[in-house]
Design an enzyme around this catalytic site. Structure first.
Site, PDB file in Angstrom:
ATOM      1  N   GLU A 151      12.108   5.920  -4.729  1.00  0.00           N
ATOM      2  CA  GLU A 151      12.607   4.679  -4.925  1.00  0.00           C
ATOM      3  C   GLU A 151      12.461   4.526  -6.318  1.00  0.00           C
ATOM      4  O   GLU A 151      11.287   4.821  -6.818  1.00  0.00           O
ATOM      5  CB  GLU A 151      12.053   3.612  -4.112  1.00  0.00           C
ATOM      6  CG  GLU A 151      12.500   3.581  -2.887  1.00  0.00           C
ATOM      7  CD  GLU A 151      11.440   2.366  -2.282  1.00  0.00           C
ATOM      8  OE1 GLU A 151      11.473   2.119  -0.858  1.00  0.00           O
ATOM      9  OE2 GLU A 151      10.752   1.931  -2.899  1.00  0.00           O
TER      10      GLU A 151
ATOM     11  N   CYS B  77       7.974  -2.557  -3.050  1.00  0.00           N
ATOM     12  CA  CYS B  77       7.637  -0.972  -3.124  1.00  0.00           C
ATOM     13  C   CYS B  77       7.568  -0.540  -1.686  1.00  0.00           C
ATOM     14  O   CYS B  77       6.930  -0.997  -0.659  1.00  0.00           O
ATOM     15  CB  CYS B  77       6.573  -0.884  -3.880  1.00  0.00           C
ATOM     16  SG  CYS B  77       5.176  -0.059  -3.393  1.00  0.00           S
TER      17      CYS B  77
HETATM   18  N1  SAH Z   1      -0.233   2.516  -7.083  1.00  0.00           N
HETATM   19  C1  SAH Z   1      -0.065   1.893  -8.406  1.00  0.00           C
HETATM   20  C2  SAH Z   1       1.369   1.403  -8.941  1.00  0.00           C
HETATM   21  C3  SAH Z   1       2.324   1.218  -7.910  1.00  0.00           C
HETATM   22  S1  SAH Z   1       2.213  -0.337  -6.853  1.00  0.00           S
HETATM   23  C4  SAH Z   1      -0.808   0.399  -8.250  1.00  0.00           C
HETATM   24  O1  SAH Z   1      -1.008   0.042  -6.979  1.00  0.00           O
HETATM   25  O2  SAH Z   1      -0.819  -0.391  -9.288  1.00  0.00           O
HETATM   26  C5  SAH Z   1       2.881  -1.375  -8.271  1.00  0.00           C
HETATM   27  C6  SAH Z   1       2.541  -2.661  -7.980  1.00  0.00           C
HETATM   28  O3  SAH Z   1       2.917  -3.397  -6.687  1.00  0.00           O
HETATM   29  C7  SAH Z   1       0.861  -2.930  -7.892  1.00  0.00           C
HETATM   30  O4  SAH Z   1       0.387  -4.039  -8.795  1.00  0.00           O
HETATM   31  C8  SAH Z   1       0.828  -3.215  -6.238  1.00  0.00           C
HETATM   32  O5  SAH Z   1      -0.293  -3.899  -6.057  1.00  0.00           O
HETATM   33  C9  SAH Z   1       2.103  -3.983  -6.116  1.00  0.00           C
HETATM   34  N2  SAH Z   1       2.174  -4.263  -4.695  1.00  0.00           N
HETATM   35  C10 SAH Z   1       2.150  -3.425  -3.596  1.00  0.00           C
HETATM   36  N3  SAH Z   1       2.606  -3.919  -2.645  1.00  0.00           N
HETATM   37  C11 SAH Z   1       2.984  -5.179  -3.087  1.00  0.00           C
HETATM   38  C12 SAH Z   1       3.539  -6.401  -2.139  1.00  0.00           C
HETATM   39  N4  SAH Z   1       3.777  -6.241  -0.945  1.00  0.00           N
HETATM   40  N5  SAH Z   1       3.829  -7.572  -2.646  1.00  0.00           N
HETATM   41  C13 SAH Z   1       3.692  -7.569  -4.074  1.00  0.00           C
HETATM   42  N6  SAH Z   1       3.109  -6.684  -4.838  1.00  0.00           N
HETATM   43  C14 SAH Z   1       2.970  -5.459  -4.176  1.00  0.00           C
HETATM   44 FE1  SF4 Z   2      -0.631   2.941  -3.477  1.00  0.00          FE
HETATM   45 FE2  SF4 Z   2      -1.956   0.808  -3.359  1.00  0.00          FE
HETATM   46 FE3  SF4 Z   2      -0.327   1.156  -5.416  1.00  0.00          FE
HETATM   47 FE4  SF4 Z   2       0.640   0.801  -2.950  1.00  0.00          FE
HETATM   48  S1  SF4 Z   2      -0.378  -0.802  -3.968  1.00  0.00           S
HETATM   49  S2  SF4 Z   2       1.366   2.406  -4.424  1.00  0.00           S
HETATM   50  S3  SF4 Z   2      -0.899   1.815  -1.828  1.00  0.00           S
HETATM   51  S4  SF4 Z   2      -2.207   2.336  -5.051  1.00  0.00           S
END
Ligand code: SAH
Ligand code: SF4
Length: 352
Positions: A102, A343
């Site tokens: 995505e 995400c």
């Molecule tokens: N893996 C990396 C980048 C991708 S996730 C990371 O974890 O930083 C991007 C952002 O979305 C991160 O800050 C993550 O914690 C957040 N995220 C994941 N699931 C989420 C949700 N259900 N609600 C809000 N933010 C979320």
């Molecule tokens: Fe991966 Fe955690 Fe980032 Fe989701 S929030 S993409 S599981 S590192």
């Protein structure tokens, strides 16, 4: 030996987008072409983002045919697109091997921000994340990361002004490809986006934060914190358990000393989990006196998840308390809430 798309066995064709400039130069030399063709081809691929050799109109038909015979041209297919009432567009893009990821385009006046994925799925297993729940399929190449941004650019028909790697995947578990994509996005021969407008978000893979701090470019770093209490963070983010908060704190100090740049901590408020007074106190202690900026995020609802977002009032409390100890914090308004912008959600819906 691999099987190619025609079903015969033979050497699989190399994808042009995975070739270095040196390799492309060798290929052109092999085809008896002058050196300036390399630049022409690169322009078609990295700037114009064409999807077939036939679109390379300043090359002879014979050369286009020769190229098509030798190499493939990657390319993404748009499997789905959702358009939000706020103007953001979310895409599910599929690569030639069938793997889909995505990305999101978020327009504001005169600007276009893109959120891209660095892996198909993610192995880190964060409890609140839809991508984490699905596990990892594979890492993306730097070309595949770059192509997402160009796809969004072409769809909006406007220049991309910033990119965040906050889609699926953990960029620092795919460091080299992530950096390759950042450099291509930054390059005047590529998307030409300023390094400060290119942001990597990591769940906190400490050895790679160290590496990132030593890169010469001024890329921006965001770290997903989500709790400054070790026990809470361990349960929310099991994939980074082995890197303690204390080590993260020290590493971020080193990062700031080394780069002089302001990092961001991402903090998604989850009712009753990381939004208590005790959690807020720990967060204040973790951030006080550092250069860090805190982004308070509204938790996106993940279907079937036991986690619920906190109230908007609670988010305000966090911002005010952080400000009272000298820490800058903002509430990031969630865009595209009506289009499954969390995400992993679009992919989940279309996954078989
Ligand atoms: N893996 C990396 C980048 C991708 S996730 C990371 O974890 O930083 C991007 C952002 O979305 C991160 O800050 C993550 O914690 C957040 N995220 C994941 N699931 C989420 C949700 N259900 N609600 C809000 N933010 C979320
Ligand atoms: Fe991966 Fe955690 Fe980032 Fe989701 S929030 S993409 S599981 S590192």
């Amino acid at each position: 030996m691999q099987t190619d798309s025609t079903g015969t066995t033979g050497e699989a064709k190399r994808d042009l987008r995975t070739m270095t400039r040196g390799e492309l130069r060798d290929l052109m030399a092999e085809l008896g072409q002058p050196a300036f063709r390399v630049k022409q081809v690169e322009e078609w691929v990295w700037d114009k983002n064409v999807s077939s050799f036939d679109q390379m109109t300043n090359l002879s038909k014979a050369l286009r045919a020769q190229l098509a015979e030798r190499v493939t041209l990657g390319g993404v297919e748009e499997v789905a697109k959702q358009v939000s009432t706020d103007g953001s567009r979310k895409y599910l893009l599929r690569f030639p091997d069938g793997v889909a990821v995505e990305c999101v385009g978020m327009p504001t006046k005169n600007r276009l921000a893109v959120c891209a994925s660095t892996q198909a799925g993610c192995a880190m297993g964060c409890a609140f994340c839809a991508t984490g729940a699905a596990g990892i399929t594979r890492s993306l190449s730097s070309a595949e990361i770059y192509e997402q941004v160009m796809h969004v650019r072409d769809d909006f028909a406007t220049r991309v002004t910033s990119v965040v790697f906050m889609g699926q995947g953990e960029p620092f578990m795919n460091y080299d490809a992530t950096l390759g994509a950042l450099r291509r996005l930054n390059s005047p021969d590529g998307a030409g986006i300023g390094a400060r407008h290119l942001t990597v978000s990591t769940c906190g893979v400490i050895p790679m934060i160290k590496r990132f701090a030593n890169e010469p470019e001024q890329f921006t770093l965001a770290v997903s914190l989500h709790s400054a209490v070790q026990k809470t963070r361990d349960s929310l983010m099991p994939g980074v358990k082995k890197y303690s908060l204390l080590n993260l704190y020290d590493m971020m100090g080193e990062y700031v000393n080394k780069t002089g740049r302001r990092p961001t901590y991402e903090y998604a408020l989850i009712q009753g989990v990381n939004d208590t007074d005790n959690e807020l106190q720990y967060l204040c202690d973790f951030c006080r006196g550092t250069l860090a900026h805190v982004n308070i995020i509204q938790l996106n609802d993940v279907p079937g998840s036991k986690f619920k977002p906190s109230t908007p009032q609670r988010a305000q409390d966090f911002v005010q308390r952080l400000a009272s100890v000298g820490v800058e914090a903002t509430i990031r308004n969630s865009r595209g809430a009506d289009i499954d912008a969390a995400c992993g959600q679009l992919r989940q819906r279309y996954a078989k």
